[in-house]
Scaffold this motif. Structure first.
Motif, PDB file in Angstrom:
ATOM      1  N   ASP A  35       0.853  -1.184   0.000  1.00  0.00           N
ATOM      2  CA  ASP A  35       0.000   0.000   0.000  1.00  0.00           C
ATOM      3  C   ASP A  35       0.888   1.234   0.000  1.00  0.00           C
ATOM      4  OD1 ASP A  35       0.817   0.383   2.674  1.00  0.00           O
ATOM      5  OD2 ASP A  35      -0.963  -0.580   3.486  1.00  0.00           O
ATOM      6  N   GLU A  94      -5.886   4.219   3.644  1.00  0.00           N
ATOM      7  CA  GLU A  94      -5.939   2.755   3.700  1.00  0.00           C
ATOM      8  C   GLU A  94      -6.564   2.151   2.443  1.00  0.00           C
ATOM      9  OE1 GLU A  94      -4.633   0.879   5.905  1.00  0.00           O
ATOM     10  OE2 GLU A  94      -4.216   2.252   7.560  1.00  0.00           O
ATOM     11  N   THR A  95      -5.822   1.261   1.787  1.00  0.00           N
ATOM     12  CA  THR A  95      -6.401   0.470   0.699  1.00  0.00           C
ATOM     13  C   THR A  95      -7.172  -0.726   1.262  1.00  0.00           C
ATOM     14  OG1 THR A  95      -4.362  -0.836   0.504  1.00  0.00           O
ATOM     15  CG2 THR A  95      -4.590   1.087  -0.951  1.00  0.00           C
ATOM     16  N   HIS A  96      -6.777  -1.172   2.447  1.00  0.00           N
ATOM     17  CA  HIS A  96      -7.469  -2.281   3.097  1.00  0.00           C
ATOM     18  C   HIS A  96      -7.164  -2.222   4.590  1.00  0.00           C
ATOM     19  CE1 HIS A  96      -3.459  -3.597   1.826  1.00  0.00           C
ATOM     20  NE2 HIS A  96      -3.452  -4.467   2.816  1.00  0.00           N
ATOM     21  N   HIS A 121     -11.851   0.264   3.665  1.00  0.00           N
ATOM     22  CA  HIS A 121     -10.830   1.054   2.990  1.00  0.00           C
ATOM     23  C   HIS A 121     -11.216   2.522   3.103  1.00  0.00           C
ATOM     24  CE1 HIS A 121     -13.628   1.836  -0.300  1.00  0.00           C
ATOM     25  NE2 HIS A 121     -13.926   0.548  -0.283  1.00  0.00           N
ATOM     26  N   GLN A 122     -10.247   3.394   2.823  1.00  0.00           N
ATOM     27  CA  GLN A 122     -10.552   4.811   2.721  1.00  0.00           C
ATOM     28  C   GLN A 122     -10.825   5.166   1.267  1.00  0.00           C
ATOM     29  OE1 GLN A 122      -7.144   6.001   5.715  1.00  0.00           O
ATOM     30  NE2 GLN A 122      -8.637   7.663   5.644  1.00  0.00           N
ATOM     31  N   LEU A 166     -10.609   5.398  -2.233  1.00  0.00           N
ATOM     32  CA  LEU A 166      -9.674   4.570  -2.992  1.00  0.00           C
ATOM     33  C   LEU A 166      -8.853   5.355  -4.006  1.00  0.00           C
ATOM     34  CD1 LEU A 166     -11.651   1.242  -3.524  1.00  0.00           C
ATOM     35  CD2 LEU A 166      -9.607   1.631  -2.138  1.00  0.00           C
ATOM     36  N   ALA A 193      -5.967   6.477  -1.897  1.00  0.00           N
ATOM     37  CA  ALA A 193      -5.221   5.330  -1.394  1.00  0.00           C
ATOM     38  C   ALA A 193      -4.421   4.660  -2.506  1.00  0.00           C
ATOM     39  CB  ALA A 193      -6.185   4.331  -0.752  1.00  0.00           C
ATOM     40  N   ASN A 249      -6.074  -6.023  -3.901  1.00  0.00           N
ATOM     41  CA  ASN A 249      -4.869  -5.570  -3.212  1.00  0.00           C
ATOM     42  C   ASN A 249      -3.664  -6.468  -3.462  1.00  0.00           C
ATOM     43  OD1 ASN A 249      -6.136  -3.325  -1.776  1.00  0.00           O
ATOM     44  ND2 ASN A 249      -7.236  -4.910  -0.655  1.00  0.00           N
ATOM     45  N   GLU A 287     -15.590   5.640   4.658  1.00  0.00           N
ATOM     46  CA  GLU A 287     -14.829   5.058   3.547  1.00  0.00           C
ATOM     47  C   GLU A 287     -14.691   6.016   2.370  1.00  0.00           C
ATOM     48  OE1 GLU A 287     -15.248   0.270   3.571  1.00  0.00           O
ATOM     49  OE2 GLU A 287     -17.027   1.367   2.923  1.00  0.00           O
TER      50      GLU A 287
END
Length: 312
Positions: free
Chosen positions: A25, A68-70, A75-76, A78, A81, A105, A219
Protein backbone atom coordinates in the motif's frame (compact mmCIF):
# COMPACT_ATOMS: atom_id res chain seq x y z
CA UNK A 1 20.95 10.08 13.90
CA UNK A 2 22.50 7.01 12.36
CA UNK A 3 20.33 4.42 10.67
CA UNK A 4 21.21 0.86 9.72
CA UNK A 5 21.59 0.15 6.02
CA UNK A 6 19.83 -2.97 4.76
CA UNK A 7 20.36 -3.95 1.14
CA UNK A 8 17.98 -6.35 -0.59
CA UNK A 9 14.92 -6.61 -2.81
CA UNK A 10 11.49 -5.10 -2.55
CA UNK A 11 8.91 -7.80 -3.33
CA UNK A 12 5.34 -7.34 -4.59
CA UNK A 13 4.47 -10.79 -5.99
CA UNK A 14 5.30 -14.42 -5.24
CA UNK A 15 5.73 -16.29 -8.52
CA UNK A 16 4.93 -19.62 -6.85
CA UNK A 17 1.89 -18.24 -4.98
CA UNK A 18 0.58 -15.46 -7.20
CA UNK A 19 -2.75 -15.15 -5.38
CA UNK A 20 -1.18 -15.24 -1.92
CA UNK A 21 1.48 -12.59 -2.30
CA UNK A 22 2.10 -9.30 -0.51
CA UNK A 23 -0.42 -6.48 -0.42
CA UNK A 24 1.62 -3.29 -0.88
CA UNK A 25 0.00 0.00 0.00
CA UNK A 26 1.11 3.61 0.18
CA UNK A 27 3.25 3.22 3.30
CA UNK A 28 4.08 -0.50 3.59
CA UNK A 29 6.03 -2.80 1.30
CA UNK A 30 7.64 -6.23 1.56
CA UNK A 31 11.43 -6.37 1.67
CA UNK A 32 13.75 -9.38 1.39
CA UNK A 33 17.07 -8.35 2.98
CA UNK A 34 20.35 -9.76 1.72
CA UNK A 35 21.38 -10.36 5.34
CA UNK A 36 18.29 -11.40 7.33
CA UNK A 37 20.36 -11.84 10.49
CA UNK A 38 20.88 -8.07 10.61
CA UNK A 39 17.16 -7.58 11.16
CA UNK A 40 17.35 -9.51 14.41
CA UNK A 41 19.90 -7.03 15.79
CA UNK A 42 17.69 -3.95 15.35
CA UNK A 43 16.15 -2.05 18.29
CA UNK A 44 12.73 -3.34 19.38
CA UNK A 45 10.99 -0.21 20.60
CA UNK A 46 7.88 -2.05 21.77
CA UNK A 47 9.58 -5.30 22.72
CA UNK A 48 8.27 -7.30 19.75
CA UNK A 49 10.61 -9.28 17.48
CA UNK A 50 10.58 -8.73 13.72
CA UNK A 51 8.13 -10.83 11.73
CA UNK A 52 10.59 -12.13 9.17
CA UNK A 53 10.66 -15.39 7.25
CA UNK A 54 12.21 -16.72 4.06
CA UNK A 55 10.08 -14.35 2.00
CA UNK A 56 11.16 -11.25 3.90
CA UNK A 57 9.75 -8.67 6.28
CA UNK A 58 7.34 -5.77 5.89
CA UNK A 59 8.74 -2.23 5.94
CA UNK A 60 6.53 0.46 7.46
CA UNK A 61 7.66 3.75 5.94
CA UNK A 62 8.62 6.17 8.68
CA UNK A 63 6.93 9.58 9.06
CA UNK A 64 4.03 9.03 6.65
CA UNK A 65 0.51 7.57 6.76
CA UNK A 66 -1.24 6.72 3.49
CA UNK A 67 -4.97 6.35 3.03
CA UNK A 68 -5.94 2.75 3.70
CA UNK A 69 -6.40 0.47 0.70
CA UNK A 70 -7.47 -2.28 3.10
CA UNK A 71 -8.08 -2.24 6.83
CA UNK A 72 -10.30 -4.75 8.63
CA UNK A 73 -12.23 -5.39 5.41
CA UNK A 74 -12.72 -1.65 4.85
CA UNK A 75 -10.83 1.05 2.99
CA UNK A 76 -10.55 4.81 2.72
CA UNK A 77 -11.19 6.88 -0.39
CA UNK A 78 -9.67 4.57 -2.99
CA UNK A 79 -8.59 7.25 -5.46
CA UNK A 80 -6.19 8.68 -2.89
CA UNK A 81 -5.22 5.33 -1.39
CA UNK A 82 -4.39 3.80 -4.77
CA UNK A 83 -2.51 6.92 -5.91
CA UNK A 84 -0.13 6.68 -2.95
CA UNK A 85 0.39 2.94 -3.45
CA UNK A 86 1.00 3.29 -7.18
CA UNK A 87 3.45 6.14 -6.71
CA UNK A 88 5.38 4.23 -4.05
CA UNK A 89 5.80 1.25 -6.36
CA UNK A 90 6.80 3.53 -9.22
CA UNK A 91 9.40 5.25 -7.06
CA UNK A 92 10.87 1.87 -6.15
CA UNK A 93 11.12 0.97 -9.85
CA UNK A 94 8.14 -1.33 -10.45
CA UNK A 95 6.33 -0.99 -13.79
CA UNK A 96 3.11 -2.26 -15.36
CA UNK A 97 1.67 -3.43 -12.05
CA UNK A 98 -1.74 -5.07 -12.37
CA UNK A 99 -4.05 -6.46 -9.66
CA UNK A 100 -6.52 -9.36 -9.51
CA UNK A 101 -10.09 -8.23 -10.06
CA UNK A 102 -11.35 -10.35 -7.16
CA UNK A 103 -8.27 -9.64 -5.02
CA UNK A 104 -7.71 -5.94 -5.71
CA UNK A 105 -4.87 -5.57 -3.21
CA UNK A 106 -2.77 -8.46 -4.54
CA UNK A 107 -0.54 -8.13 -7.58
CA UNK A 108 -1.56 -10.28 -10.54
CA UNK A 109 1.32 -9.27 -12.81
CA UNK A 110 4.13 -6.77 -13.18
CA UNK A 111 7.30 -6.37 -15.16
CA UNK A 112 9.17 -7.20 -11.94
CA UNK A 113 8.08 -9.45 -9.06
CA UNK A 114 10.97 -8.04 -7.04
CA UNK A 115 13.50 -5.28 -7.55
CA UNK A 116 16.74 -4.16 -5.94
CA UNK A 117 16.51 -1.51 -3.25
CA UNK A 118 17.62 -0.58 0.22
CA UNK A 119 16.17 0.55 3.52
CA UNK A 120 17.58 2.82 6.20
CA UNK A 121 16.04 1.61 9.45
CA UNK A 122 16.29 2.37 13.14
CA UNK A 123 14.16 -0.39 14.59
CA UNK A 124 11.18 -2.72 14.66
CA UNK A 125 7.62 -1.63 15.48
CA UNK A 126 4.97 -3.29 17.63
CA UNK A 127 3.68 -5.23 14.59
CA UNK A 128 7.09 -6.73 13.81
CA UNK A 129 7.71 -4.47 10.80
CA UNK A 130 10.87 -2.55 10.03
CA UNK A 131 10.54 1.19 10.57
CA UNK A 132 12.50 2.96 7.88
CA UNK A 133 13.09 5.01 4.80
CA UNK A 134 12.87 3.22 1.45
CA UNK A 135 15.05 3.80 -1.61
CA UNK A 136 15.28 2.34 -5.09
CA UNK A 137 18.49 0.67 -6.22
CA UNK A 138 21.62 -0.39 -4.37
CA UNK A 139 23.53 1.67 -1.85
CA UNK A 140 27.34 1.84 -2.12
CA UNK A 141 27.75 1.13 1.60
CA UNK A 142 28.23 -2.25 3.19
CA UNK A 143 25.23 -4.17 4.41
CA UNK A 144 24.61 -3.28 8.05
CA UNK A 145 26.61 -0.06 7.87
CA UNK A 146 25.59 2.97 9.91
CA UNK A 147 24.38 5.84 7.71
CA UNK A 148 23.78 9.34 9.05
CA UNK A 149 20.37 10.42 7.82
CA UNK A 150 20.07 14.14 7.10
CA UNK A 151 17.22 16.13 5.49
CA UNK A 152 18.69 15.86 1.99
CA UNK A 153 18.87 12.08 2.22
CA UNK A 154 15.33 11.98 3.62
CA UNK A 155 14.08 14.04 0.68
CA UNK A 156 15.55 11.43 -1.69
CA UNK A 157 13.58 8.62 -0.03
CA UNK A 158 10.22 7.33 -1.20
CA UNK A 159 8.83 8.58 2.13
CA UNK A 160 9.95 12.16 1.52
CA UNK A 161 8.81 12.17 -2.09
CA UNK A 162 5.32 10.96 -1.20
CA UNK A 163 5.00 13.57 1.54
CA UNK A 164 6.24 16.36 -0.74
CA UNK A 165 3.69 15.36 -3.37
CA UNK A 166 0.84 15.56 -0.89
CA UNK A 167 0.00 11.89 -1.45
CA UNK A 168 0.20 10.96 2.24
CA UNK A 169 -0.41 12.47 5.64
CA UNK A 170 2.43 12.98 8.11
CA UNK A 171 2.56 10.72 11.15
CA UNK A 172 5.50 11.45 13.41
CA UNK A 173 6.44 8.86 16.00
CA UNK A 174 8.99 9.33 18.75
CA UNK A 175 11.35 7.10 16.75
CA UNK A 176 11.90 9.97 14.29
CA UNK A 177 14.81 12.29 15.14
CA UNK A 178 13.77 15.87 15.90
CA UNK A 179 15.77 17.41 13.02
CA UNK A 180 14.07 15.15 10.50
CA UNK A 181 10.65 15.68 12.08
CA UNK A 182 10.99 19.45 11.81
CA UNK A 183 12.11 19.19 8.21
CA UNK A 184 9.34 16.81 7.20
CA UNK A 185 6.73 18.96 8.93
CA UNK A 186 7.79 21.81 6.65
CA UNK A 187 7.63 19.50 3.63
CA UNK A 188 4.07 18.46 4.51
CA UNK A 189 2.96 22.02 5.21
CA UNK A 190 4.32 23.14 1.83
CA UNK A 191 2.32 20.40 0.09
CA UNK A 192 -0.82 21.47 1.96
CA UNK A 193 -0.31 25.12 0.99
CA UNK A 194 0.02 24.08 -2.65
CA UNK A 195 -3.15 21.96 -2.35
CA UNK A 196 -1.19 19.00 -3.73
CA UNK A 197 -2.42 15.43 -3.84
CA UNK A 198 -4.96 14.55 -1.16
CA UNK A 199 -4.99 17.95 0.54
CA UNK A 200 -7.83 19.60 -1.43
CA UNK A 201 -10.12 16.79 -0.31
CA UNK A 202 -8.90 16.49 3.28
CA UNK A 203 -11.74 16.37 5.82
CA UNK A 204 -12.18 15.88 9.57
CA UNK A 205 -9.20 18.16 10.17
CA UNK A 206 -8.59 21.58 11.78
CA UNK A 207 -10.30 23.24 8.81
CA UNK A 208 -13.59 21.62 9.77
CA UNK A 209 -15.41 18.57 11.10
CA UNK A 210 -16.69 15.80 8.84
CA UNK A 211 -20.14 14.26 9.00
CA UNK A 212 -20.02 10.49 9.44
CA UNK A 213 -23.33 8.69 9.79
CA UNK A 214 -21.85 5.25 9.17
CA UNK A 215 -18.99 3.27 7.68
CA UNK A 216 -19.86 4.20 4.11
CA UNK A 217 -19.33 7.88 4.90
CA UNK A 218 -15.95 7.18 6.51
CA UNK A 219 -14.83 5.06 3.55
CA UNK A 220 -15.54 7.87 1.12
CA UNK A 221 -13.60 10.54 3.00
CA UNK A 222 -10.00 11.70 2.89
CA UNK A 223 -8.98 11.87 6.53
CA UNK A 224 -5.95 11.19 8.69
CA UNK A 225 -5.64 7.39 8.48
CA UNK A 226 -5.07 6.80 12.20
CA UNK A 227 -8.36 8.56 12.90
CA UNK A 228 -10.04 6.32 10.33
CA UNK A 229 -8.47 3.27 12.00
CA UNK A 230 -10.11 4.32 15.27
CA UNK A 231 -13.49 5.08 13.73
CA UNK A 232 -13.82 1.66 12.06
CA UNK A 233 -13.80 -0.48 15.25
CA UNK A 234 -15.84 2.16 17.08
CA UNK A 235 -18.64 1.88 14.54
CA UNK A 236 -18.25 -1.91 14.46
CA UNK A 237 -18.91 -1.94 18.22
CA UNK A 238 -22.40 -0.63 17.49
CA UNK A 239 -22.05 3.08 18.21
CA UNK A 240 -24.22 5.27 15.98
CA UNK A 241 -22.81 8.68 16.88
CA UNK A 242 -19.60 10.12 18.34
CA UNK A 243 -20.96 11.19 21.70
CA UNK A 244 -19.16 8.24 23.30
CA UNK A 245 -15.99 8.40 21.19
CA UNK A 246 -13.87 10.22 23.79
CA UNK A 247 -14.72 7.70 26.52
CA UNK A 248 -14.18 4.79 24.12
CA UNK A 249 -10.68 6.04 23.28
CA UNK A 250 -9.77 6.58 26.93
CA UNK A 251 -10.89 3.06 27.85
CA UNK A 252 -7.88 1.54 26.06
CA UNK A 253 -4.72 3.66 26.34
CA UNK A 254 -2.60 1.11 24.47
CA UNK A 255 -4.63 0.19 21.41
CA UNK A 256 -6.85 3.28 21.04
CA UNK A 257 -5.74 6.31 23.00
CA UNK A 258 -2.11 6.61 21.90
CA UNK A 259 0.20 8.70 24.06
CA UNK A 260 1.22 11.88 22.24
CA UNK A 261 3.39 14.93 22.86
CA UNK A 262 1.72 18.18 21.82
CA UNK A 263 4.39 20.30 20.18
CA UNK A 264 2.43 23.57 20.25
CA UNK A 265 1.79 23.27 24.00
CA UNK A 266 4.93 21.31 24.97
CA UNK A 267 2.67 18.99 26.93
CA UNK A 268 2.13 15.27 27.11
CA UNK A 269 -1.34 14.04 26.23
CA UNK A 270 -3.24 11.34 24.43
CA UNK A 271 -5.06 10.92 21.16
CA UNK A 272 -8.31 12.05 22.78
CA UNK A 273 -6.68 15.47 23.26
CA UNK A 274 -6.46 16.04 19.50
CA UNK A 275 -9.81 14.57 18.40
CA UNK A 276 -13.26 16.06 18.88
CA UNK A 277 -16.42 14.08 18.25
CA UNK A 278 -20.08 14.78 18.94
CA UNK A 279 -23.25 13.68 17.22
CA UNK A 280 -22.33 12.77 13.65
CA UNK A 281 -19.36 15.16 13.60
CA UNK A 282 -15.73 14.14 13.99
CA UNK A 283 -12.44 15.93 13.46
CA UNK A 284 -8.75 16.06 14.21
CA UNK A 285 -8.33 19.41 15.98
CA UNK A 286 -4.64 19.99 15.21
CA UNK A 287 -2.60 19.10 12.14
CA UNK A 288 -0.85 15.74 12.47
CA UNK A 289 2.62 17.27 12.22
CA UNK A 290 1.92 19.18 15.44
CA UNK A 291 2.22 16.18 17.76
CA UNK A 292 4.51 13.20 18.28
CA UNK A 293 3.07 9.72 18.77
CA UNK A 294 4.71 7.38 21.29
CA UNK A 295 5.40 3.79 20.19
CA UNK A 296 3.26 1.13 21.82
CA UNK A 297 4.63 0.18 25.24
CA UNK A 298 6.36 -3.17 25.59
CA UNK A 299 4.26 -5.92 27.18
CA UNK A 300 5.33 -7.23 30.61
CA UNK A 301 8.43 -9.40 30.35
CA UNK A 302 9.32 -8.33 26.83
CA UNK A 303 12.97 -7.75 25.99
CA UNK A 304 13.41 -4.25 24.62
CA UNK A 305 16.51 -3.65 22.55
CA UNK A 306 17.36 0.05 22.84
CA UNK A 307 18.80 1.98 19.91
CA UNK A 308 22.52 2.40 19.70
CA UNK A 309 23.93 5.79 20.63
CA UNK A 310 23.56 8.30 17.81
CA UNK A 311 26.71 9.62 16.21
CA UNK A 312 27.77 11.65 13.24
Amino acid sequence: MTYTLLRGNFVIRYADLPRQGPEPDGDTVKFLPDSPALVETLPRRSGHPPKINRRGVSVRLEAIDALETHFEETHQQLAGADAARDELLRLLGFTNVRYWEDLPNKVKSADQDSIRGHVLTNGVDANGRLIGFAYAGDHPGADGASVFLDPALVDASANGTLLAGGLVYPAFYATLPAQLRTHLAEVSQAARRKAAGIWPGSAADPNGAATVTGLADAEGLVMWPKLFRRIVPYLAAGFTDFDGFDAWLRADPVNRDDEVFLLTKLEHGNLHDVIKGAGQQIQLTVWPEEFIIAPDPAPPGAVVKPPAAASR
